[in-house]
Motif scaffolding. Structure first.
Motif, short mmCIF file in Angstrom:
data_model
loop_
_atom_site.label_atom_id
_atom_site.label_comp_id
_atom_site.label_asym_id
_atom_site.label_seq_id
_atom_site.Cartn_x
_atom_site.Cartn_y
_atom_site.Cartn_z
N VAL A 89 0.86 -1.19 0.00
CA VAL A 89 0.00 0.00 0.00
C VAL A 89 0.90 1.23 0.00
N PHE A 90 0.62 2.16 -0.96
CA PHE A 90 1.43 3.38 -1.09
C PHE A 90 0.54 4.61 -0.97
N ILE A 97 3.00 3.11 2.82
CA ILE A 97 2.31 3.55 4.04
C ILE A 97 1.76 2.34 4.81
N ASP A 98 2.34 1.16 4.54
CA ASP A 98 1.83 -0.05 5.19
C ASP A 98 2.83 -0.62 6.20
N PHE A 194 -11.13 -0.54 1.94
CA PHE A 194 -10.48 -1.17 0.79
C PHE A 194 -9.34 -2.09 1.23
N VAL A 195 -8.47 -1.57 2.09
CA VAL A 195 -7.29 -2.36 2.50
C VAL A 195 -7.73 -3.64 3.21
N GLU A 196 -8.68 -3.50 4.16
CA GLU A 196 -9.14 -4.67 4.93
C GLU A 196 -9.87 -5.67 4.03
N SER A 197 -10.67 -5.14 3.08
CA SER A 197 -11.42 -6.01 2.16
C SER A 197 -10.46 -6.88 1.35
N PHE A 210 -2.71 2.41 -4.25
CA PHE A 210 -2.24 3.79 -4.08
C PHE A 210 -3.39 4.57 -3.45
N ILE A 211 -3.17 5.14 -2.28
CA ILE A 211 -4.28 5.78 -1.56
C ILE A 211 -3.94 7.23 -1.25
#
Length: 456
Positions: A89-90, A97-98, A194-197, A210-211
């Protein structure tokens, strides 16, 4: 060592004017060093003689004109790319950012990409199964296509985007499939969703995220989709992967474009958006596609929320010109608890005919698709008549079509966000619904398919 300038003349919002510069070019990356040693990034927007108009990627808070210095780095913005990006995750500028390590890049690519030579493009023609019946069955997504989702505020486009990202696959091929997901101007809550899904379903292993959050600078929002597409081009054309790029929400991106344009005092176009918005959106969308003699491909699903549910608003209007169709989410269906609320009648995939049929989906797909469209349209008309004239005014056949329309919405379109249907399941549900109508009404289906499936 790049030359340092202490000639910052003024700062206005995200923009800064630097005087007396030499050898600096448009779109060049710069670095501002504050008196306390803190560094912030910027890029050149405009050069006029020795004056450079610079755009800040971070906030201008705490910037002292006298004690800050600027150096220009002699290159445009780049993203370090590697296969290790999968599962990571960026932020909108490509920084992890993860809590994972920095990426060791195999290459550093310009985020503006290189335009694909039209003569080198291969025609989109392979079916991508999203597991969503309303898309697979009626508005089929084809590999290399750009198929936007037109949503509106309050509609569940985030859930649909996450479902497609989790479920999408190219059937009948062993080539690797990856998803590049870029979210622009979203809340922390949505980002977490989104990340958890993706983590829970294991799809994160083949996904690059990319968030860019709503409180991040507007300038970063403009870079986010370009970062995502640079990663996608690397995975598709260097690593031969099928890449699905999902961009959400294009409306937030366009609003950031308008904000920066207003800060530059440019002449506004429709609704205050810059006149070059068409070109700017095209520079993103046209990075999708397939190349001859390369196995990889980029298929794109941009998602936008239409302001005031208005299809003629500049953002959906221009997007419709550049892309190959649209999937439209309906507020009426959302109120009826149809999940996902895809309105199939105004939705359209201009390339669906290229990705269906014998050897791709199934030989009867095209016939079933046309018949379902026609029957649902007639059923909707019958239901409208029922509202105006009452049920007693309908013929027996109209009542059958009205019942068909209801069943179509509840059984075919409404499948929930966790159901992953194969194309065979989607087609068999279509046939079950068509059996609600007399065989004589199914005029759009070849007799051989009626013999094979209707009587089954």
């Amino acid at each position: 060592m790049p030359k340092e300038y202490r000639t910052i003349e003024e700062v206005a919002g995200p923009l800064m004017l630097v005087k007396g510069v030499e050898g600096v070019s448009y779109d060049e990356l710069g670095e501002i060093e504050l008196a306390n040693g803190e560094k912030r990034r910027c890029k050149v927007l405009e050069i006029n003689g020795g004056n450079a108009l610079v755009q800040l990627f971070e906030s201008s808070t705490g910037l002292n004109l006298d004690s800050s210095k600027v150096r220009f780095l002699g290159r445009s913005m780049e993203l370090g790319v590697s296969e290790d990006m999968l599962g990571r995750v960026f932020d909108g500028l490509g920084r992890p950012i993860d809590d994972g390590p920095e990426i060791l890049p195999e290459a550093r690519n310009d985020i503006n990409g290189l335009p694909m030579n039209p003569a080198a493009r291969a025609y989109p023609q392979e079916f991508i199964q999203t597991g969503v019946s309303a898309i697979d069955g009626l508005n089929t997504l084809v590999r290399g296509q750009k198929l936007p989702i037109f949503s509106a505020s309050g509609l569940p486009h985030a859930q649909l985007a996450a479902q497609i990202a989790r479920q999408a696959k190219v059937r009948g091929t062993s080539e690797p499939f990856a998803v590049v997901f870029a979210a622009m101007g979203i809340t922390f809550e949505e980002s977490n969703f989104f990340v958890e899904s993706f983590r829970q379903s294991g799809a994160i292993e083949r996904t690059v995220l990319f968030i860019n959050l709503a409180n991040d600078p507007a300038v970063e929002r403009i870079a986010t989709p370009r970062m995502a597409l640079t990663a996608a081009e690397y995975l598709a054309f260097e690593k031969n992967m099928h890449v699905l790029v999902i961009l959400t929400d294009i409306t937030n991106y366009a609003d950031a474009l308008r904000e920066v344009s207003a800060a530059r005092k440019e002449v506004p176009g429709r609704r205050g958006y810059p006149g070059y918005m068409y070109t700017d959106l095209a520079s993103l969308y046209e990075r999708a596609g397939r190349q001859r003699e390369k196995n990889g491909s980029i298929t794109m699903i941009p998602i936008l929320s239409m302001p005031e549910d208005d299809k003629t608003h500049p953002i959906p209007d221009l997007t419709g010109y550049i892309t190959e169709g649209q999937i439209i989410l309906s507020r009426d269906l959302h109120r009826k608890n149809v999940v996902p609320p895809i309105d199939v009648l105004p939705s359209l995939s201009r390339l669906k005919d290229k990705g269906i049929g014998e050897g791709k989906t199934r030989a009867d797909h095209s016939n079933v698709l046309n018949q379902l469209f026609a029957a649902y349209a007639r059923g909707k008309e019958a239901k409208e008549l029922m509202v105006v004239l009452g049920e007693a005014a309908l013929t027996a056949m109209d009542k059958k079509y009205a019942a068909f329309a209801d069943a179509f919405e509840t059984r075919y379109v409404s499948q929930g966000y966790q159901t992953d249907r194969s194309i065979e399941e989607t087609l068999s549900i279509g046939w079950e619904l068509l059996r609600m109508l007399p065989r004589t009404e199914l005029k759009r289906i070849d007799e051989k398919y009626l013999d094979l499936y209707y009587e089954a």
